[in-house]
Enzyme design. Sequence first.
Site, short mmCIF file in Angstrom:
data_model
loop_
_atom_site.label_atom_id
_atom_site.label_comp_id
_atom_site.label_asym_id
_atom_site.label_seq_id
_atom_site.Cartn_x
_atom_site.Cartn_y
_atom_site.Cartn_z
N TRP A 101 0.74 -1.24 0.01
CA TRP A 101 0.09 -0.13 0.00
C TRP A 101 1.03 1.34 0.07
O TRP A 101 0.54 2.26 -0.75
CB TRP A 101 -1.15 0.12 1.16
CG TRP A 101 -1.90 -1.19 1.22
CD1 TRP A 101 -2.07 -2.06 2.30
CD2 TRP A 101 -2.66 -1.42 0.07
NE1 TRP A 101 -3.23 -2.90 1.60
CE2 TRP A 101 -3.59 -2.47 0.40
CE3 TRP A 101 -3.03 -0.92 -1.09
CZ2 TRP A 101 -4.81 -3.03 -0.29
CZ3 TRP A 101 -4.32 -1.38 -1.82
CH2 TRP A 101 -4.92 -2.52 -1.55
N ASP A 171 -1.42 6.68 6.25
CA ASP A 171 -2.67 5.71 5.75
C ASP A 171 -2.67 4.87 7.23
O ASP A 171 -1.84 3.85 7.55
CB ASP A 171 -2.34 4.99 4.58
CG ASP A 171 -3.25 3.91 4.39
OD1 ASP A 171 -4.11 3.79 5.03
OD2 ASP A 171 -3.09 3.14 3.31
N LYS A 195 -11.81 -1.67 7.14
CA LYS A 195 -10.87 -2.62 7.72
C LYS A 195 -11.20 -2.83 9.23
O LYS A 195 -11.45 -3.69 9.70
CB LYS A 195 -9.53 -2.16 7.70
CG LYS A 195 -8.85 -1.78 6.27
CD LYS A 195 -8.92 -3.29 5.47
CE LYS A 195 -8.62 -2.97 3.98
NZ LYS A 195 -7.47 -2.34 3.35
C1 PLP Z 1 -7.07 -2.02 2.17
C2 PLP Z 1 -6.14 -1.12 2.33
C3 PLP Z 1 -5.99 0.11 1.16
C4 PLP Z 1 -6.59 0.04 0.03
O1 PLP Z 1 -7.96 0.48 0.52
P1 PLP Z 1 -9.36 0.81 -0.69
O2 PLP Z 1 -10.36 1.25 0.36
O3 PLP Z 1 -9.64 -0.29 -0.98
O4 PLP Z 1 -8.69 1.74 -1.59
C5 PLP Z 1 -5.06 1.00 1.51
N1 PLP Z 1 -4.21 1.14 2.36
C6 PLP Z 1 -4.17 0.15 3.46
C7 PLP Z 1 -3.15 0.16 4.60
C8 PLP Z 1 -5.24 -0.87 3.44
O5 PLP Z 1 -5.04 -1.67 4.13
#
Ligand code: PLP
Length: 361
Positions: A101, A171, A195
């Site tokens: 990511w 993030d 998540k």
């Molecule tokens: C799942 C995830 C993403 C992607 O998320 P989307 O909502 O599908 O774009 C980005 N960063 C992390 C850390 C993730 O776990």
Amino acid sequence: MSRVYNFSAGPAVLPEEVLKEAAAEMLDYRGTGMSVMEMSHRSKAFEEIIGQAETDLRDLLQIPDNYRVLFLQGGASLQFSMVPMNLMKNRKADYIVTGQWAKKAFKEAQKYGEARAVASSEDKTFSYIPDCSDLPIAEDADYVYICENNTIYGTKFWKLPDTKGKPLVADVSSCFLSEPADVSRYGVMYGGVQKNIGPAGVVIVIIREDLITEDVLPGTPTMCQYKIHADAKSLYNTPPAYGIYICGKVFQWLKGRGGLAAMKEYNVKKAKILYDFLDASRLFKGTVVKEDRSIMNVPFVTGDADLDAQFVKEAAAAGFVNLKGHRTVGGMRASIYNAMPIEGVEKLVQFMEKFEEAHQA
Ligand SMILES: *Cc1c(COP(=O)(O)O)cnc(C)c1O
């Protein structure tokens, strides 16, 4: 009705109490005679929902007054673009690459300016967090970027990097509200909610006010400007209303559980059960260096791909589902977010013990 133990990395398990409440309010939300899905986002009922959600989130994270909370769409992945489009005034940003990511975000930023990888753990398949105490941060870097919890590899920054005064952009998708956080140490903290918080379709951005400006990169779409959404209080266009409503219920649930300090205690306890087992096991082993282990995503392997596959299959048949590792890394991964009860982890470990007994060399 039979619920499974869902170890999915996301979309992931939600608190049963929240799902039941939402079910009870499905046809008639508090005397409105309609579902939250059917109501205007400009209605009084929805204004209350989004207002209360923000208030509760501010409470939980003790968000300082000079930060704005935005409920947006496009997933965490759209933030990979929105961050540089809004923040790259000097067209320069430093990225710490600790997984897929982070790497995707880093690659995306290269479209907009000079994005540099100032640290990486790719040399050892992202199984650790690099030392970030003295990084070569550029004098004119607009920000320093991390993925705080690496969902796929199961590592976590337990210490934030020294950004040498530059705003930290993080993030936090897979560790959002799993523990208390000092928001004042971040310029931007954002996460897709699927998540640990709610249904897919909502991304929450917590951003320091001085970083919200009209001075964005040329060509930035209106929908991608933080200022547009901040000025409109997340109601510039139709927001993901039902998703925000569920997030709000999860915030209430978290408060009822004693807030984020209590949640952290619970999460540490859960993770310890699994890690202690992995450390003692003769069949299974964790794939991450101990000091950087995530308490949300726990990857492990047997060392034999066929046996891994057999384990995943037998576990699913026994009611422990979605334990297959990410398609790019193989093995297994147990995601044990806030809503995974401790019994789920205890029973999983019991199942692993039995599997180990049956398959030991
Ligand atoms: C799942 C995830 C993403 C992607 O998320 P989307 O909502 O599908 O774009 C980005 N960063 C992390 C850390 C993730 O776990």
